[in-house]
Write a protein that holds these residues in place. Structure first.
Motif, PDB file in Angstrom:
ATOM      1  N   VAL A 141      -9.616  -1.965  12.331  1.00 27.93           N
ATOM      2  CA  VAL A 141     -10.525  -0.732  11.961  1.00 27.93           C
ATOM      3  C   VAL A 141      -9.864   0.453  12.119  1.00 27.93           C
ATOM      4  N   ALA A 142      -9.141   0.806  13.181  1.00 27.32           N
ATOM      5  CA  ALA A 142      -8.408   2.127  13.149  1.00 27.32           C
ATOM      6  C   ALA A 142      -7.148   2.180  12.258  1.00 27.32           C
ATOM      7  N   VAL A 143      -6.503   1.022  11.775  1.00 32.80           N
ATOM      8  CA  VAL A 143      -5.577   1.023  10.828  1.00 32.80           C
ATOM      9  C   VAL A 143      -6.299   1.277   9.259  1.00 32.80           C
TER      10      VAL A 143
ATOM     11  N   ASP B 292       1.567  -6.865  10.932  1.00 34.15           N
ATOM     12  CA  ASP B 292       0.219  -7.737  11.081  1.00 34.15           C
ATOM     13  C   ASP B 292      -1.109  -7.095  11.110  1.00 34.15           C
ATOM     14  N   LEU B 293      -1.189  -5.885  11.180  1.00 38.24           N
ATOM     15  CA  LEU B 293      -2.372  -5.007  10.921  1.00 38.24           C
ATOM     16  C   LEU B 293      -2.263  -4.398   9.597  1.00 38.24           C
TER      17      LEU B 293
ATOM     18  N   LEU C  25      -4.436  -3.002   3.865  1.00 36.29           N
ATOM     19  CA  LEU C  25      -4.122  -2.665   2.606  1.00 36.29           C
ATOM     20  C   LEU C  25      -4.511  -3.900   1.433  1.00 36.29           C
ATOM     21  N   ASP C  26      -4.394  -4.956   1.728  1.00 34.19           N
ATOM     22  CA  ASP C  26      -4.751  -6.147   1.019  1.00 34.19           C
ATOM     23  C   ASP C  26      -6.182  -5.827   0.547  1.00 34.19           C
ATOM     24  N   ARG C  27      -6.990  -5.586   1.557  1.00 38.65           N
ATOM     25  CA  ARG C  27      -8.342  -5.366   1.425  1.00 38.65           C
ATOM     26  C   ARG C  27      -8.845  -4.130   0.713  1.00 38.65           C
TER      27      ARG C  27
END
Length: 155
Positions: free
Chosen positions: A10-12, A42-43, A48-50
């Motif tokens: 969420v923070a990322v 890994d975060l 970014l894909d989403r």
């Protein structure tokens, strides 16, 4: 910008969206900025894909916006291509975006030259070299510069 710790999805995502809200970013640039803020790959990657799937992160939009901005600032395609390559963008996508930009680089070159040299063609080799270096540094192709400095840009 808050110095929130980017240790969860969420923070990322929030940090990435904050950056995208200010201006378009390329993926490579976003990864770098999120890493600097302490996020791990890994975060970052899933977030970014989403954002890409949702259409919030678009390499094509970033390219278009960057090219327009740099061209408005008086830079030519050679310099813009180099800057985008250094930012980690794919060469074929850069070439396509430059081709699709609809920018008349000859007209752009003439405008930059007109502003800098008030339309005064060089009177000698030294002045010609000086004007040529300036325009080349700005990122215009040598072939266009040569035509311009011979007074034959529209041929």
């Amino acid at each position: 910008m808050s110095s929130a710790i980017l240790d969860n999805p969420v923070a990322v995502r929030r940090a990435a969206m904050d950056l995208l809200a200010r201006r378009e970013h390329g993926r490579v640039e976003l990864v770098r900025k999120l890493r600097q803020r302490g996020a791990t790959d890994d975060l970052i990657d899933p977030a970014l894909d989403r954002l890409t799937e949702e259409g919030l992160l678009s390499e094509a939009r970033y390219l278009e916006s960057f090219i327009r901005y740099r061209a408005r600032s008086g830079y030519g395609p050679v310099r813009i291509r180099e800057e985008l390559t250094q930012r980690g963008l794919v060469r074929t996508e850069i070439e396509q975006a430059l081709a699709d930009s609809g920018i008349d680089w000859a007209e752009q070159l003439a405008d930059v030259w007109q502003r800098k040299y008030a339309g005064q063609l060089p009177q000698d080799m030294r002045e010609r070299a000086k004007q040529g270096r300036f325009l080349s540094y700005r990122g215009y192709p040598l072939e266009l510069i040569s035509k311009l400095l011979r007074g034959r840009l529209n041929d």
